[in-house]
Design a protein around this motif. Structure first.
Motif, mmCIF file in Angstrom:
data_model
loop_
_atom_site.group_PDB
_atom_site.id
_atom_site.type_symbol
_atom_site.label_atom_id
_atom_site.label_comp_id
_atom_site.label_asym_id
_atom_site.label_seq_id
_atom_site.Cartn_x
_atom_site.Cartn_y
_atom_site.Cartn_z
ATOM 1 N N GLU A 34 0.869 -1.273 -0.053
ATOM 2 C CA GLU A 34 0.082 0.126 0.057
ATOM 3 C C GLU A 34 0.941 1.108 0.003
ATOM 4 N N PRO A 35 0.636 2.218 -0.972
ATOM 5 C CA PRO A 35 1.320 3.463 -0.866
ATOM 6 C C PRO A 35 1.048 4.325 0.389
ATOM 7 N N PRO A 36 2.142 4.889 0.713
ATOM 8 C CA PRO A 36 2.217 5.641 2.072
ATOM 9 C C PRO A 36 1.623 6.980 1.710
ATOM 10 N N PRO A 37 0.984 7.755 2.684
ATOM 11 C CA PRO A 37 0.590 8.949 2.475
ATOM 12 C C PRO A 37 1.600 10.021 2.049
ATOM 13 N N LEU A 38 1.311 11.018 1.245
ATOM 14 C CA LEU A 38 2.209 12.012 0.760
ATOM 15 C C LEU A 38 2.719 12.900 2.162
ATOM 16 N N ASP A 111 9.073 20.879 -7.786
ATOM 17 C CA ASP A 111 8.217 20.444 -6.662
ATOM 18 C C ASP A 111 8.832 19.778 -5.477
ATOM 19 N N CYS A 112 9.126 20.626 -4.408
ATOM 20 C CA CYS A 112 9.716 20.195 -3.090
ATOM 21 C C CYS A 112 8.657 19.512 -2.309
ATOM 22 N N ALA A 113 7.553 20.231 -2.283
ATOM 23 C CA ALA A 113 6.343 19.695 -1.379
ATOM 24 C C ALA A 113 5.772 18.434 -1.876
ATOM 25 N N GLY A 114 5.755 18.282 -3.318
ATOM 26 C CA GLY A 114 5.014 17.195 -3.869
ATOM 27 C C GLY A 114 3.765 17.282 -4.312
ATOM 28 N N ARG A 115 2.854 18.160 -3.704
ATOM 29 C CA ARG A 115 1.588 18.178 -3.609
ATOM 30 C C ARG A 115 1.023 18.806 -5.072
ATOM 31 N N GLY A 116 1.734 19.910 -5.664
ATOM 32 C CA GLY A 116 1.208 20.181 -6.865
ATOM 33 C C GLY A 116 1.507 19.033 -8.083
ATOM 34 N N THR A 117 2.472 18.233 -7.632
ATOM 35 C CA THR A 117 2.872 17.216 -8.805
ATOM 36 C C THR A 117 1.965 16.061 -8.579
ATOM 37 N N ALA A 118 1.426 15.754 -7.330
ATOM 38 C CA ALA A 118 0.484 14.891 -7.249
ATOM 39 C C ALA A 118 -0.983 15.163 -7.924
ATOM 40 N N LEU A 119 -1.528 16.266 -7.575
ATOM 41 C CA LEU A 119 -2.606 16.796 -8.143
ATOM 42 C C LEU A 119 -2.516 16.922 -9.713
ATOM 43 N N GLY A 255 -7.220 9.523 -3.890
ATOM 44 C CA GLY A 255 -6.407 9.153 -5.039
ATOM 45 C C GLY A 255 -5.162 8.872 -5.000
ATOM 46 N N LEU A 256 -4.469 8.463 -5.934
ATOM 47 C CA LEU A 256 -3.055 7.952 -5.949
ATOM 48 C C LEU A 256 -2.119 9.093 -6.523
ATOM 49 N N GLY A 257 -1.320 9.618 -6.062
ATOM 50 C CA GLY A 257 -0.898 10.872 -6.853
ATOM 51 C C GLY A 257 0.772 10.378 -6.894
ATOM 52 N N GLY A 264 6.855 5.802 -8.424
ATOM 53 C CA GLY A 264 5.861 5.464 -7.103
ATOM 54 C C GLY A 264 4.606 6.515 -6.936
ATOM 55 N N HIS A 265 3.862 5.695 -6.102
ATOM 56 C CA HIS A 265 2.736 6.666 -5.759
ATOM 57 C C HIS A 265 2.610 6.963 -4.450
ATOM 58 N N TYR A 266 1.941 8.210 -4.106
ATOM 59 C CA TYR A 266 1.633 8.224 -2.547
ATOM 60 C C TYR A 266 -0.082 8.637 -2.457
ATOM 61 N N ARG A 267 -0.423 8.130 -1.214
ATOM 62 C CA ARG A 267 -1.922 8.388 -1.148
ATOM 63 C C ARG A 267 -2.299 9.748 -0.789
#
Length: 388
Positions: A34-38, A111-119, A255-257, A264-267
């Motif tokens: 299971e992918p970890p949370p972002l 993207d250091c935070a990763g949030r924009g990339t996931a979206l 979703g899976l970002g 890989g993916h993050y939840r």
């Protein structure tokens, strides 16, 4: 029609305030496979995820965007992601990310935070031989970074980001994180975007209520000109919302970002995720119906939604129906949803014929049918004139 008529009612909605609301709720150590949370740890950049998911997640099984891909996959549409930047190094977004801009200067394709990339991956991830594909896998991403060094935003930064997206030629603007102050500058930025025929999609506030109460009204989702989106879960439950916040549309909030690097993916979860799905479907609609204005695209998204949004019908907002939004001939409120069989997300090996080619083909076919009908009528008349 759903929309601002639902304002003043408690409802199916909430908007993201701050970085943490995008991250899936903590559940302890991720289960095997299971992918970890972002991660949301300030001061450290998000690295690759150790887990790559191959299965189709629940949200994509529900939305089934592949049903509409023979019609359009979003080519030619630019979706601005106004958030933490978008990593152009993410394999699933290879060739899809423009340089973009940071509100303080420079580019935003990191993207250091990763949030924009996931979206951005939820909107437009390309097929990479495994893992979920975005809703509109041929759309382009315009990253606009509005966060400061501590990953915080302000009304001034948010307004500047929307203006940057407007001047850069976005067709859809996705705003995942909002503020609780409706400044004149922010309102003017939204008005300028709408005046340029840009659809602004924003997540409603789904966190931040004091003493466990409802969250405050968030902006820009609180402005009537913005399409305000909240999340619904697998069981149809929606986040809390301020009594006068209002909502226009609901969409899956899990979703899976994709990660900023690696496969890989993050939840991820929350109203920001729901808004990303809506922005992706808006890209499909704008690509397949290029003559529609942003207001008409918005109306199409709302009027083809599945009534109720999974909550009591008095709430008003419906749940996004991706296929109906693209393919419905004459959407109107009250129409039954178009049934779409959910299945694995498979991108066609080659795109279908263009809209112009289909129109030309139908024209030729129509002319052929008319010719046959005329010939048949002529033969009938001749036969009727023969002596008995």
């Amino acid at each position: 029609m759903t929309g601002r008529f639902g304002r003043g009612r408690a409802g199916i909605v909430g908007m993201l305030v701050g970085l943490g609301a995008l991250v899936a709720p903590p559940t302890g150590a991720a289960a095997a496979g299971e992918p970890p949370p972002l991660p949301a740890t300030a001061g450290r950049c998000v690295g690759p995820s150790p887990v790559t998911v191959r299965e189709t997640p629940w949200a994509l099984r529900l939305l089934a965007p592949q049903a509409g891909w023979p019609l359009t996959r979003g080519a030619g549409v630019v979706v601005a992601v106004v958030d933490t930047g978008v990593s152009a190094a993410a394999p699933a977004l290879a060739g899809a990310v423009r340089p973009g801009a940071d509100v303080t200067g420079g580019r935003a394709d990191s993207d250091c935070a990763g949030r924009g990339t996931a979206l951005a991956g939820l909107v437009a991830a390309r097929p990479t031989g495994g893992g979920p594909t975005g809703i509109a896998p041929d759309a382009e991403i315009l990253p606009v970074r509005i966060t400061d060094g501590n990953r915080r935003i302000s009304p001034a930064r948010l307004a500047a980001g929307i203006r940057l997206a407007t001047t850069a030629g976005a067709d859809v603007i996705l705003v995942a994180a909002g503020v609780t102050t409706a400044t004149p500058d922010l309102a003017d930025a939204v008005r300028a975007a709408v005046a340029r025929d840009i659809l602004v999609v924003a997540a409603v506030t789904d966190r931040g209520g004091e003493n466990g109460g409802d969250p405050p009204v968030g902006y820009p989702a609180g402005f009537p000109a913005v399409l305000a989106v909240n999340a619904v879960g697998v069981g149809g439950a929606a986040g809390p919302v301020a009594a006068d916040a209002g909502t226009d549309l609901a969409a899956p909030g899990a979703g899976l970002g994709i990660a900023p690097s690696g496969s890989g993916h993050y939840r991820i979860g929350g109203a920001a995720v729901a808004a990303a799905y809506v922005a992706g479907v808006a890209a499909l609609v704008r690509a397949y119906h290029p003559g529609l204005s942003q207001a008409e695209v918005r109306a199409r998204l709302e009027r083809t939604a599945i009534p109720g949004g999974g909550s009591p019908r008095e709430v008003g907002a419906g749940t996004l129906d991706a296929y109906a939004a693209v393919a419905a001939l004459a959407p109107r409120q009250g129409d039954p949803p178009v049934p779409v069989a959910a299945g694995p997300v498979v991108v066609p090996a080659a795109p279908g014929p263009s809209r112009a080619a289909r129109v030309a083909g139908l024209t030729v076919l129509g002319a052929f049918v008319v010719t046959l009908l005329v010939a048949a009528a002529t033969l009938t008349r001749r036969g009727s004139r023969r002596p008995g």
